[in-house]
Design an enzyme around this catalytic site. Structure first.
Site, PDB file in Angstrom:
ATOM      1  CD  GLU A 212     -37.662  35.300  77.792  1.00 51.19           C
ATOM      2  OE1 GLU A 212     -37.614  34.078  77.250  1.00 51.19           O
ATOM      3  OE2 GLU A 212     -37.031  35.622  78.643  1.00 51.19           O
ATOM      4  CD  GLU A 314     -37.790  35.404  83.358  1.00 43.76           C
ATOM      5  OE1 GLU A 314     -39.155  35.320  83.607  1.00 43.76           O
ATOM      6  OE2 GLU A 314     -37.135  34.704  82.709  1.00 43.76           O
TER       7      GLU A 314
END
Length: 483
Positions: A212, A314
């Site tokens: 991220e 994820e």
């Protein structure tokens, strides 16, 4: 770290009463949405505390039934392991030591192997290969239980590569890696990959250097490891990583990027990478935290247009009932069309875990309803199967050519019960009167959990049907048919 549906595997079995179905779904035999590579889970953070538990390894990475808390629980059969190369260490070097966020939990501090900038030689005192023992044990246990795909990923570069020496982020969420350490970060990951192959018997198929990276919430007072890395910097690191892997004799190890938090940010990041970086990325990875929102189709189009393997690497949320998981997973199947899907935290509290637990206190609780809902997919849609168009946003279908078996997973989202009818006329070899085994769960905490009905559903002509109660998921297996 914390959508529209794919048609691949949810089929609901027949009830004895041959009443007309309220909905009819025709499963396509010709539309292929990719060959499934598998299901998985990240080891950090739960494995730091529970990595030595072989019963947990069996639950997550095998399909065998395992006794847990006095009851027999069916294994999920994950085959993908995501191993986190940590960013923390407690040493001091040159008068410098790691700065620790006041809010980070001990379970979220993952020890890294490269302790300081003194030497790149992995046999030198700058490296310690004895740390992170429990997570490494969990990886070995996963392999012993049947896992066959391993990925190395990073939440943050080692603390000493960072501007403020804090592996949770900068003070304001801006880019935190030092410009002169970009190559070091790549060297670190490639060295870990080589060491794992030589010393642990683990062959990482891919390396993901970011987690991220475009997020603004990686700050110095955060609760976990994280690092903002701007898109232009990502392109540089990808290039360094390709060179570092090649220099380690790991030219076959692929690069995955960029594990952005949402579908929309993944699109933006991919667009911003240089053409050279894009050519060096083999797998386009995205996280599913945008849940029912976001441009799944756009991410898929980028991946398919660039010839990249697409994973949802994820996913997680706090809905212990499994309803959100089923909804978002089906949306992924239908619109994102990944060939692998990875859950984030196998053990956690607040509804996040597949098993309730506290990774700091070391306590374990009940298996959640979410676990059993996920089992409807993971135990039946298996590696090597072809994902098909199930004909609805409520149906997923997958086909095993070697075993001539079709899997359907279907959901009735209504509070009212109804019959769902499945049309198999696009397939050959459909046998009138053939038995269709089915499995059933309710999408509510405390509801029916993966109940098996091996013989109460049969094919009539080229169709079969099953009664679905309120908010119920069913999985069907139809054998002996061909596309």
């Amino acid at each position: 770290m914390h959508s529209k549906t794919l048609s691949i595997l949810v089929v609901l079995a027949v009830a004895c009463n041959p009443a007309a179905a309220d909905q009819t779904y025709t499963v396509s035999s010709s539309t292929s949405w990719g060959v499934w590579q598998g299901w998985g889970v990240s080891l950090a953070w739960w494995a730091k505390k529970f990595g030595t538990r072989t019963d947990l390894s069996q639950l997550f990475f095998s399909t065998a039934s395992t006794t847990y808390n006095g009851q027999s629980v069916p294994g999920l059969g994950f085959n993908i392991v995501r191993y986190n190369a940590g960013a923390c260490s407690t040493n001091t070097y040159g008068g410098v030591k790691m700065v620790l966020s006041p809010n980070i939990k001990a379970s979220r501090q993952i020890d890294g192997f490269w302790l300081d900038w003194g030497s790149t030689d992995p046999t030198s005192s700058s490296w310690n290969w004895n740390v992170d023992q429990n997570q490494r044990t969990a990886m070995q246990n996963a392999k012993n239980s049947g896992a066959n795909r391993f990925q190395l990923f990073s939440n943050s570069p080692m603390w000493w590569m960072l501007k403020n020496k804090n592996p949770s982020g900068s003070s304001d969420g801006s880019e935190n890696i030092q410009s002169w350490n970009l190559q070091d970060h790549a060297t670190y990951l490639a060295t870990v990959a080589k060491y794992a192959k030589t010393n642990w018997g683990i062959n990482f198929e891919s390396v993901e250097p970011f987690n991220e990276p475009s997020a603004s919430w990686w700050k110095a007072d955060g609760t976990q490891e994280g690092c903002r890395i701007n898109v232009a910097t990502q392109s540089q690191i990808i290039g360094y990583l390709r060179t570092a892997l090649n220099n380690q004799g790991l030219s076959s190890v692929q690069i995955a990027a960029s594990d952005e938090n949402s579908y929309d940010v993944a699109k933006s990041t991919w667009s911003g990478l240089t053409s050279t970086a894009k050519s060096q990325v083999n797998q386009l990875h995205v996280h599913g935290y945008q849940q029912a929102s976001g441009d799944r189709v756009g991410v898929y189009n980028y991946a398919i247009g660039a010839g990249k393997t697409l994973w949802n690497s994820e996913y997680g949320e706090s809905d212990a009932s499994g309803a959100s998981l089923a909804s978002n997973l089906i949306l992924d199947f239908r619109w994102l069309r990944p060939v692998a899907w990875v859950y984030w935290q196998a053990i956690d509290g607040g509804g996040w875990g597949l098993i309730d637990g506290n990774n700091d206190a070391g306590t374990l609780g009940a298996v959640s309803q979410k676990y059993y809902i996920l089992a409807h997919f993971t135990r039946h849609i298996r590696e090597g199967m072809t994902i098909l168009d199930g004909g609805s946003d409520s149906v997923v279908a997958a086909y095993d050519a070697n075993r001539r078996k079709l899997v359907i997973v279907a959901v009735n989202w209504s509070s009212a019960g109804q019959y769902l009818n499945f049309d198999l006329s696009r397939f050959t070899g459909v046998t009138n009167g053939a038995t269709v085994p089915r499995w059933s769960s309710q999408l509510t905490s405390g509801g029916t959990r993966y109940a098996s009905f091996p013989s109460d559903t049969t094919i009539s002509g080229t169709k079969f049907w099953s009664y679905f109660g309120s908010r119920e998921i069913q999985t069907f297996e139809i054998s002996g048919i061909s596309r």
